[in-house]
Write a protein that holds these residues in place. Structure first.
Motif, mmCIF file in Angstrom:
data_model
loop_
_atom_site.group_PDB
_atom_site.id
_atom_site.type_symbol
_atom_site.label_atom_id
_atom_site.label_comp_id
_atom_site.label_asym_id
_atom_site.label_seq_id
_atom_site.Cartn_x
_atom_site.Cartn_y
_atom_site.Cartn_z
ATOM 1 N N GLN A 133 0.866 -1.185 0.000
ATOM 2 C CA GLN A 133 0.000 0.000 0.000
ATOM 3 C C GLN A 133 0.899 1.231 0.000
ATOM 4 O O GLN A 133 1.974 1.207 0.601
ATOM 5 C CB GLN A 133 -0.848 0.051 1.270
ATOM 6 N N ASP A 134 0.473 2.319 -0.638
ATOM 7 C CA ASP A 134 1.189 3.593 -0.530
ATOM 8 C C ASP A 134 0.570 4.301 0.677
ATOM 9 O O ASP A 134 -0.493 4.915 0.559
ATOM 10 C CB ASP A 134 1.004 4.436 -1.804
ATOM 11 N N ARG A 135 1.260 4.180 1.816
ATOM 12 C CA ARG A 135 0.660 4.721 3.041
ATOM 13 C C ARG A 135 1.650 5.538 3.849
ATOM 14 O O ARG A 135 1.480 5.730 5.059
ATOM 15 C CB ARG A 135 0.031 3.600 3.864
ATOM 16 N N ASP A 136 2.696 6.024 3.202
ATOM 17 C CA ASP A 136 3.662 6.866 3.894
ATOM 18 C C ASP A 136 3.292 8.342 3.761
ATOM 19 O O ASP A 136 4.032 9.213 4.208
ATOM 20 C CB ASP A 136 5.076 6.631 3.337
ATOM 21 N N GLU A 137 2.158 8.608 3.110
ATOM 22 C CA GLU A 137 1.704 9.979 2.914
ATOM 23 C C GLU A 137 0.665 10.297 3.994
ATOM 24 O O GLU A 137 -0.182 9.472 4.308
ATOM 25 C CB GLU A 137 1.054 10.131 1.522
ATOM 26 N N GLN A 138 0.742 11.521 4.549
ATOM 27 C CA GLN A 138 -0.282 11.907 5.529
ATOM 28 C C GLN A 138 -1.585 12.287 4.832
ATOM 29 O O GLN A 138 -2.657 12.144 5.406
ATOM 30 C CB GLN A 138 0.206 13.090 6.366
ATOM 31 N N ASP A 139 -1.450 12.810 3.648
ATOM 32 C CA ASP A 139 -2.644 13.227 2.913
ATOM 33 C C ASP A 139 -3.175 12.044 2.117
ATOM 34 O O ASP A 139 -2.582 11.646 1.125
ATOM 35 C CB ASP A 139 -2.307 14.378 1.961
ATOM 36 N N LEU A 140 -4.302 11.516 2.566
ATOM 37 C CA LEU A 140 -4.890 10.380 1.843
ATOM 38 C C LEU A 140 -6.082 10.826 1.000
ATOM 39 O O LEU A 140 -6.731 10.004 0.359
ATOM 40 C CB LEU A 140 -5.302 9.280 2.824
ATOM 41 N N SER A 141 -6.340 12.147 0.973
ATOM 42 C CA SER A 141 -7.462 12.633 0.153
ATOM 43 C C SER A 141 -7.021 12.831 -1.298
ATOM 44 O O SER A 141 -7.856 12.902 -2.196
ATOM 45 C CB SER A 141 -8.015 13.928 0.739
ATOM 46 N N SER A 142 -5.706 12.934 -1.519
ATOM 47 C CA SER A 142 -5.196 13.068 -2.891
ATOM 48 C C SER A 142 -4.943 11.687 -3.475
ATOM 49 O O SER A 142 -4.586 10.753 -2.750
ATOM 50 C CB SER A 142 -3.886 13.857 -2.895
ATOM 51 N N PRO A 143 -5.071 11.568 -4.792
ATOM 52 C CA PRO A 143 -4.836 10.265 -5.412
ATOM 53 C C PRO A 143 -3.344 10.009 -5.622
ATOM 54 O O PRO A 143 -2.509 10.877 -5.406
ATOM 55 C CB PRO A 143 -5.536 10.412 -6.770
ATOM 56 N N ILE A 144 -3.040 8.810 -6.073
ATOM 57 C CA ILE A 144 -1.723 8.468 -6.625
ATOM 58 C C ILE A 144 -1.888 8.492 -8.146
ATOM 59 O O ILE A 144 -2.862 7.940 -8.677
ATOM 60 C CB ILE A 144 -1.287 7.049 -6.175
ATOM 61 N N VAL A 145 -0.960 9.138 -8.820
ATOM 62 C CA VAL A 145 -0.973 9.155 -10.287
ATOM 63 C C VAL A 145 0.295 8.469 -10.771
ATOM 64 O O VAL A 145 1.398 8.818 -10.346
ATOM 65 C CB VAL A 145 -1.039 10.600 -10.829
ATOM 66 N N SER A 146 0.134 7.470 -11.621
ATOM 67 C CA SER A 146 1.268 6.658 -12.080
ATOM 68 C C SER A 146 1.377 6.715 -13.605
ATOM 69 O O SER A 146 0.400 6.460 -14.312
ATOM 70 C CB SER A 146 1.042 5.225 -11.587
ATOM 71 N N LEU A 147 2.564 7.041 -14.087
ATOM 72 C CA LEU A 147 2.839 7.126 -15.529
ATOM 73 C C LEU A 147 3.852 6.045 -15.901
ATOM 74 O O LEU A 147 4.886 5.924 -15.244
ATOM 75 C CB LEU A 147 3.424 8.508 -15.855
ATOM 76 N N SER A 148 3.536 5.275 -16.930
ATOM 77 C CA SER A 148 4.440 4.206 -17.368
ATOM 78 C C SER A 148 5.128 4.582 -18.676
ATOM 79 O O SER A 148 4.482 5.039 -19.620
ATOM 80 C CB SER A 148 3.654 2.903 -17.574
ATOM 81 N N LEU A 149 6.437 4.347 -18.719
ATOM 82 C CA LEU A 149 7.239 4.589 -19.922
ATOM 83 C C LEU A 149 8.107 3.362 -20.182
ATOM 84 O O LEU A 149 8.557 2.698 -19.240
ATOM 85 C CB LEU A 149 8.141 5.821 -19.730
ATOM 86 N N GLY A 150 8.356 3.080 -21.452
ATOM 87 C CA GLY A 150 9.274 1.990 -21.776
ATOM 88 C C GLY A 150 8.592 0.642 -21.866
ATOM 89 O O GLY A 150 7.439 0.529 -22.307
ATOM 90 N N LEU A 151 9.302 -0.403 -21.455
ATOM 91 C CA LEU A 151 8.796 -1.773 -21.606
ATOM 92 C C LEU A 151 7.462 -1.980 -20.899
ATOM 93 O O LEU A 151 7.206 -1.371 -19.854
ATOM 94 C CB LEU A 151 9.812 -2.774 -21.032
ATOM 95 N N PRO A 152 6.620 -2.858 -21.458
ATOM 96 C CA PRO A 152 5.346 -3.158 -20.787
ATOM 97 C C PRO A 152 5.552 -3.911 -19.479
ATOM 98 O O PRO A 152 6.567 -4.586 -19.289
ATOM 99 C CB PRO A 152 4.609 -4.050 -21.796
ATOM 100 N N ALA A 153 4.568 -3.786 -18.593
ATOM 101 C CA ALA A 153 4.604 -4.498 -17.316
ATOM 102 C C ALA A 153 3.196 -4.952 -16.977
ATOM 103 O O ALA A 153 2.215 -4.424 -17.502
ATOM 104 C CB ALA A 153 5.129 -3.583 -16.213
ATOM 105 N N VAL A 154 3.103 -5.936 -16.104
ATOM 106 C CA VAL A 154 1.805 -6.351 -15.571
ATOM 107 C C VAL A 154 1.639 -5.697 -14.203
ATOM 108 O O VAL A 154 2.408 -5.959 -13.270
ATOM 109 C CB VAL A 154 1.685 -7.886 -15.486
ATOM 110 N N PHE A 155 0.648 -4.812 -14.135
ATOM 111 C CA PHE A 155 0.323 -4.095 -12.897
ATOM 112 C C PHE A 155 -0.692 -4.926 -12.118
ATOM 113 O O PHE A 155 -1.676 -5.417 -12.683
ATOM 114 C CB PHE A 155 -0.269 -2.733 -13.273
ATOM 115 N N LEU A 156 -0.424 -5.110 -10.848
ATOM 116 C CA LEU A 156 -1.318 -5.879 -9.979
ATOM 117 C C LEU A 156 -2.109 -4.881 -9.150
ATOM 118 O O LEU A 156 -1.516 -4.007 -8.498
ATOM 119 C CB LEU A 156 -0.496 -6.788 -9.062
ATOM 120 N N PHE A 157 -3.421 -4.982 -9.196
ATOM 121 C CA PHE A 157 -4.246 -4.032 -8.442
ATOM 122 C C PHE A 157 -5.249 -4.800 -7.607
ATOM 123 O O PHE A 157 -6.185 -5.410 -8.119
ATOM 124 C CB PHE A 157 -4.950 -3.051 -9.387
#
Ligand code: SIN
Ligand code: FE2
Length: 217
Positions: A133-157
């Motif tokens: 989990q991304d839980r080192d942030e105090q602000d949990l009202s903002s989202p996480i935004v993730s940008l992928s570049l380069g080789l493909p990957a399998v994202f687990l959600f």
């Protein structure tokens, strides 16, 4: 030959869960320019394999830009204003990256995203990121935004519990994922990267995650 190989990727939004969207090809048109500014950042800050608090060395190499950077060592995970390796502030977050993050957040329904940190993760074939989990942030009202570049990957959600079996989604160059609100603390990770050669980045994948750490005043 696959008949669809020659078709350009069309932007498409895929709902993963409430508050979580995969924005396919959202950044594809500007991906080369985004990579160029990312390379300029990486000329100023070293990618390194951090130690986890449990004593493991991460297979992913990381660096940060922005006012804060994510660090991990024997003492734990945290955000710091200085790079512990150089003692210097992290490089500034390029306007072009900030702008992309803000547009992607808005496209997913999170207006006025004000990220303080951009974590740059580099994966070479075999590198992976275990479910977390991304839980080192105090602000949990903002989202996480993730940008992928380069080789493909399998994202687990996954879900709020580690035990929940994660969805698997292929992320390619120019894809963006946004998760927040009810899924802000969803477990997620990346399956071991497959061998490959990307036309622009070569034998690697770069992922940038944009994070708001402190509550917006
Ligand atoms: C992360 O969870 O920090 C990165 C996810 C990714 O590389 O897609
Ligand atoms: Fe994460």
């Amino acid at each position: 030959m696959d008949l669809f190989d020659d078709l350009p990727m069309e932007p498409e939004a895929v709902a993963l869960a409430p508050g979580a969207l995969l924005l396919r090809a959202f950044a594809l048109e500007e991906a080369a320019a985004l990579w160029q500014v990312t390379e300029a950042v990486l000329a100023q800050v070293a990618l390194r394999h951090m130690q986890t608090p449990g004593g493991h060395t991460m297979s992913v190499a990381t660096a940060s830009c922005g006012a804060l950077g994510w660090v991990s060592d024997a003492r734990g995970y945290r955000y710091a204003a200085q790079d512990p390796q150089s003692g210097q502030p992290w490089p500034a977050m390029p306007e072009r990256l900030l702008d992309l993050a803000r547009r992607a957040a808005a496209a997913a329904g999170f207006e006025n995203f004000q990220p303080q940190a951009c974590l740059i993760n580099q994966y070479v074939p075999g590198a992976k990121l275990s479910l977390h989990q991304d839980r080192d942030e105090q602000d949990l009202s903002s989202p996480i935004v993730s940008l992928s570049l380069g080789l493909p990957a399998v994202f687990l959600f996954g879900g709020p519990e580690r035990s929940q079996r994660p969805q698997r989604h292929r992320l390619v160059h120019g894809d963006v994922v946004v998760w927040g609100g009810p899924t802000r603390l969803a477990f997620h990770g990346v399956a071991p990267l497959q061998e490959g050669e990307h036309a622009l980045l070569g034998r690697k994948r770069i992922n940038l995650t944009f994070r708001r750490v402190n509550p917006v005043p």
